[in-house]
Design a protein around this motif. Structure first.
Motif, PDB file in Angstrom:
ATOM      1  N   GLU A 124      -3.253   5.760  -5.733  1.00 58.86           N
ATOM      2  CA  GLU A 124      -4.415   6.560  -5.219  1.00 58.86           C
ATOM      3  C   GLU A 124      -3.742   7.866  -5.085  1.00 58.86           C
ATOM      4  O   GLU A 124      -4.520   8.894  -5.074  1.00 58.86           O
ATOM      5  CB  GLU A 124      -4.887   6.162  -3.874  1.00 58.86           C
ATOM      6  CG  GLU A 124      -5.739   4.684  -4.174  1.00 58.86           C
ATOM      7  CD  GLU A 124      -6.145   4.016  -2.958  1.00 58.86           C
ATOM      8  OE1 GLU A 124      -5.597   4.144  -1.842  1.00 58.86           O
ATOM      9  OE2 GLU A 124      -7.129   3.209  -2.903  1.00 58.86           O
ATOM     10  N   LYS A 162      -3.104   0.694  -3.804  1.00 60.18           N
ATOM     11  CA  LYS A 162      -3.673  -0.706  -3.279  1.00 60.18           C
ATOM     12  C   LYS A 162      -2.856  -1.739  -4.292  1.00 60.18           C
ATOM     13  O   LYS A 162      -2.833  -1.603  -5.468  1.00 60.18           O
ATOM     14  CB  LYS A 162      -5.169  -0.876  -3.544  1.00 60.18           C
ATOM     15  CG  LYS A 162      -6.126  -0.173  -2.557  1.00 60.18           C
ATOM     16  CD  LYS A 162      -7.211  -0.259  -2.823  1.00 60.18           C
ATOM     17  CE  LYS A 162      -8.155   0.840  -1.983  1.00 60.18           C
ATOM     18  NZ  LYS A 162      -9.485   0.965  -2.356  1.00 60.18           N
ATOM     19  N   GLU A 163      -2.500  -2.906  -3.619  1.00 56.18           N
ATOM     20  CA  GLU A 163      -1.719  -4.005  -4.618  1.00 56.18           C
ATOM     21  C   GLU A 163      -0.766  -3.425  -5.423  1.00 56.18           C
ATOM     22  O   GLU A 163      -0.569  -3.814  -6.306  1.00 56.18           O
ATOM     23  CB  GLU A 163      -2.791  -4.568  -5.263  1.00 56.18           C
ATOM     24  CG  GLU A 163      -4.135  -5.311  -4.465  1.00 56.18           C
ATOM     25  CD  GLU A 163      -5.128  -5.843  -5.423  1.00 56.18           C
ATOM     26  OE1 GLU A 163      -4.794  -6.129  -6.616  1.00 56.18           O
ATOM     27  OE2 GLU A 163      -5.992  -6.436  -4.741  1.00 56.18           O
ATOM     28  N   THR A 187      -3.034  -0.132  -8.247  1.00 55.88           N
ATOM     29  CA  THR A 187      -3.970   1.103  -8.237  1.00 55.88           C
ATOM     30  C   THR A 187      -3.309   2.246  -7.341  1.00 55.88           C
ATOM     31  O   THR A 187      -3.337   2.165  -6.091  1.00 55.88           O
ATOM     32  CB  THR A 187      -5.378   0.598  -7.557  1.00 55.88           C
ATOM     33  OG1 THR A 187      -5.787  -0.188  -8.093  1.00 55.88           O
ATOM     34  CG2 THR A 187      -6.329   1.673  -7.461  1.00 55.88           C
ATOM     35  N   SER A 241       0.763  -1.373  -0.064  1.00 55.05           N
ATOM     36  CA  SER A 241      -0.049   0.035  -0.063  1.00 55.05           C
ATOM     37  C   SER A 241       0.905   1.273   0.016  1.00 55.05           C
ATOM     38  O   SER A 241       0.399   2.395  -0.269  1.00 55.05           O
ATOM     39  CB  SER A 241      -1.052  -0.036   1.149  1.00 55.05           C
ATOM     40  OG  SER A 241      -0.065  -0.021   2.467  1.00 55.05           O
TER      41      SER A 241
END
Length: 92
Positions: free
Chosen positions: A86, A67-68, A84, A51
């Motif tokens: 963010e 994420k991931e 992902t 993360s």
């Protein structure tokens, strides 16, 4: 003093038509949507979790939250972060 040096290098880069990221040792960040982030001209990985990725730069660090997150295409001066994305923060 550093500011004056950078201004001279910027002018020189303009005259010689050389990209400023090369002359000033700046990072180049390329994103493909929020799925991939390619970072060139880094100085190493500080922290890596699925993360959070923290990468050392010449001046400060780049913080990538998401994420991931996975690291791919690790090279001497290039890192590909996939997952992902963010948030991207540049901390000097």
């Amino acid at each position: 003093m550093q500011y004056r040096r950078n201004r001279h290098l910027q002018r020189l880069a303009g005259i010689l038509e050389i990209p400023q990221d090369i002359v000033l040792d700046l990072p180049r960040i390329t994103m493909l949507g929020n799925k991939q982030l390619l970072l060139e001209n880094h100085k190493g990985i500080i922290e890596y979790t699925p993360s959070l990725v923290r990468i050392k730069l010449e001046q400060g660090e780049l913080i990538i939250c998401g994420k991931e997150l996975t690291l791919g295409n690790l090279q001497v001066e290039q890192i590909l972060v996939e997952g992902t994305v963010e948030e991207v923060k540049y901390d000097t």
